[in-house]
Design a protein around this motif. Structure first.
Motif, PDB file in Angstrom:
ATOM      1  N   GLY A   1      32.230  31.912  39.833  1.00  0.00           N
ATOM      2  CA  GLY A   1      32.431  32.158  41.259  1.00  0.00           C
ATOM      3  C   GLY A   1      33.733  31.607  41.804  1.00  0.00           C
ATOM      4  N   VAL A   2      34.708  31.416  40.948  1.00  0.00           N
ATOM      5  CA  VAL A   2      35.993  30.886  41.396  1.00  0.00           C
ATOM      6  C   VAL A   2      36.762  31.930  42.193  1.00  0.00           C
ATOM      7  CG1 VAL A   2      38.191  29.880  40.637  1.00  0.00           C
ATOM      8  CG2 VAL A   2      36.074  29.319  39.428  1.00  0.00           C
ATOM      9  N   TYR A   3      36.605  33.212  41.813  1.00  0.00           N
ATOM     10  CA  TYR A   3      37.253  34.307  42.537  1.00  0.00           C
ATOM     11  C   TYR A   3      36.312  35.514  42.494  1.00  0.00           C
ATOM     12  CZ  TYR A   3      38.597  35.511  37.724  1.00  0.00           C
ATOM     13  OH  TYR A   3      38.589  35.783  36.378  1.00  0.00           O
ATOM     14  N   PRO A   4      36.499  36.499  43.355  1.00  0.00           N
ATOM     15  CA  PRO A   4      35.579  37.643  43.427  1.00  0.00           C
ATOM     16  C   PRO A   4      35.468  38.390  42.091  1.00  0.00           C
ATOM     17  CG  PRO A   4      36.995  37.598  45.359  1.00  0.00           C
ATOM     18  CD  PRO A   4      37.518  36.553  44.412  1.00  0.00           C
ATOM     19  N   ASN A   5      34.246  38.760  41.746  1.00  0.00           N
ATOM     20  CA  ASN A   5      33.955  39.546  40.541  1.00  0.00           C
ATOM     21  C   ASN A   5      34.352  38.837  39.243  1.00  0.00           C
ATOM     22  OD1 ASN A   5      32.974  41.818  42.078  1.00  0.00           O
ATOM     23  ND2 ASN A   5      35.116  42.354  42.499  1.00  0.00           N
ATOM     24  N   GLN A   6      34.427  37.519  39.288  1.00  0.00           N
ATOM     25  CA  GLN A   6      34.801  36.776  38.083  1.00  0.00           C
ATOM     26  C   GLN A   6      33.811  37.001  36.953  1.00  0.00           C
ATOM     27  OE1 GLN A   6      34.656  32.514  38.385  1.00  0.00           O
ATOM     28  NE2 GLN A   6      35.909  32.162  36.574  1.00  0.00           N
ATOM     29  N   GLU A   7      32.541  37.229  37.297  1.00  0.00           N
ATOM     30  CA  GLU A   7      31.519  37.372  36.256  1.00  0.00           C
ATOM     31  C   GLU A   7      31.831  38.516  35.289  1.00  0.00           C
ATOM     32  OE1 GLU A   7      30.295  39.755  39.874  1.00  0.00           O
ATOM     33  OE2 GLU A   7      31.028  37.710  39.493  1.00  0.00           O
ATOM     34  N   LYS A   8      32.627  39.489  35.743  1.00  0.00           N
ATOM     35  CA  LYS A   8      33.006  40.603  34.868  1.00  0.00           C
ATOM     36  C   LYS A   8      34.007  40.183  33.795  1.00  0.00           C
ATOM     37  CE  LYS A   8      32.328  43.998  38.574  1.00  0.00           C
ATOM     38  NZ  LYS A   8      32.965  45.036  39.429  1.00  0.00           N
ATOM     39  N   GLU A   9      34.623  39.024  33.987  1.00  0.00           N
ATOM     40  CA  GLU A   9      35.641  38.558  33.050  1.00  0.00           C
ATOM     41  C   GLU A   9      35.205  37.294  32.310  1.00  0.00           C
ATOM     42  OE1 GLU A   9      39.128  38.117  35.473  1.00  0.00           O
ATOM     43  OE2 GLU A   9      39.534  40.270  35.489  1.00  0.00           O
ATOM     44  N   LEU A  10      33.881  37.064  32.287  1.00  0.00           N
ATOM     45  CA  LEU A  10      33.354  35.883  31.617  1.00  0.00           C
ATOM     46  C   LEU A  10      32.620  36.262  30.343  1.00  0.00           C
ATOM     47  CD1 LEU A  10      31.902  33.776  34.590  1.00  0.00           C
ATOM     48  CD2 LEU A  10      34.004  33.338  33.312  1.00  0.00           C
TER      49      LEU A  10
END
Length: 326
Positions: free
Chosen positions: A43-52
């Protein structure tokens, strides 16, 4: 940036393997400084979960902790938080919580920024979030050359001479971002660049990253400089002078299992890492030919050394400190 889907696992493993190799340079490294963003966070930046690759924050720290168990026993690790870590964004940032630290058996946890001495050198370590604001407002500062922003910090005697746009400053009784005195070494991270440069007799280090190019960096056309190890020769004459240490290895059969050491200068005993406490019972030290020259017995208060069959006087120790007279 452990947890990111573009974390450079192969390069990271290669670096850890090298630290454990027989390379004389690797064997003489005494300190590892991690200047923030230990994990990529959640949750550091928007939509970060897509890049994890790892979507659970504490799992990111758990895997990082297991990675750092591979750091050799003779090395001390200093760990700062960054803006991707599980602490407040506003600077100065406190040390990582005890819950996060519980996933690590290796390392000294400090706040951001932090001033400390290693090997006789005065080190100022700062993650570097204020560089974001400086790039927006100073012609001298850029992401391609973050060392120029570091020079401006030194000139202005403050780690965040400009703030309030992307970087936040916490209200504290004392301004911990002030640079009261000149350090020997000044290290930052954050920008994913890399630079080692002398400025006014200060060693500047822009530490590298173990993350590949991000989607944002691609969008703005920025090329990071990942997977570069910065090695500095300290004031005591080497990158890590370990000649004052007597290493105590525990063996099972012919295999070395773990290692503590006696610091002959400070006259104290440094046991194995927390994960290897079982080594505190009986330890051995081998010479270069593989012959046992010392047998060391350690308990909560006493230490005895047997050298080639002759046992030395048992010396009273307090928490395994000050156990040697010479």
């Amino acid at each position: 940036h452990r947890g990111a889907d573009n974390f450079l696992n192969r390069e990271w493993d290669k670096m850890l393997d090298w630290l454990n190799s027989d390379d004389p340079l690797a064997q003489n490294i005494g300190y590892l400084v991690i200047s923030g963003d230990i994990v990529d966070g959640v949750g550091v930046y928007p939509n970060q979960e897509k890049e994890l690759d790892i979507t659970d924050l504490y799992e990111q720290y758990e895997i990082t902790g297991k990675d750092l168990e591979r750091v050799p026993d003779h090395m001390e690790t200093i760990i700062l938080p960054g803006n991707h870590d599980a602490v407040r964004l506003a600077e100065p940032q406190p040390v990582l919580s005890s819950e996060v630290q519980s996933h690590f058996n290796h390392g000294h946890f400090v706040g951001n920024p932090c001033r400390f001495k290693i090997g006789g050198s005065d080190v100022l370590s700062y993650h570097g979030k204020s560089i974001d604001d400086m790039v927006m407002n100073l012609n001298e500062a850029s992401y391609e050359h973050p060392e120029n922003a570091m020079k401006q910090m030194l000139k202005r005697r403050h780690l965040a001479p400009q703030w309030g746009v992307k970087n936040q400053i916490a209200s504290e009784p004392t301004d911990m971002l002030t640079i009261d005195s000149t350090p020997d070494i000044f290290v930052t991270g954050h920008t994913h660049g890399h630079c080692m440069q002398k400025y006014q007799d200060i060693q500047l280090i822009v530490s590298s990253t173990w993350q590949g190019q991000t989607s944002f960096q691609k969008m703005v056309g920025f090329e990071p400089k990942p997977a570069i190890v910065s090695i500095v020769k300290l004031d005591d004459g080497s990158a890590a002078n370990t000649e004052h240490r007597l290493y105590l290895h525990r063996f099972e059969g012919k295999y070395k299992k773990d290692c503590g050491h006696i610091n002959l200068v400070k006259k104290d005993y440094v046991g194995p890492k927390k994960s290897n406490r079982k080594a505190d019972d009986i330890e051995y030290c081998l010479d270069g030919e593989g012959e046992v020259v010392f047998l060391v017995n350690v308990d909560s208060e006493l230490l005895s050394i047997t050298k080639k069959g002759k046992t030395s006087e048992v010396v009273k120790a307090s928490n395994r400190k000050n156990i040697l007279d010479t």
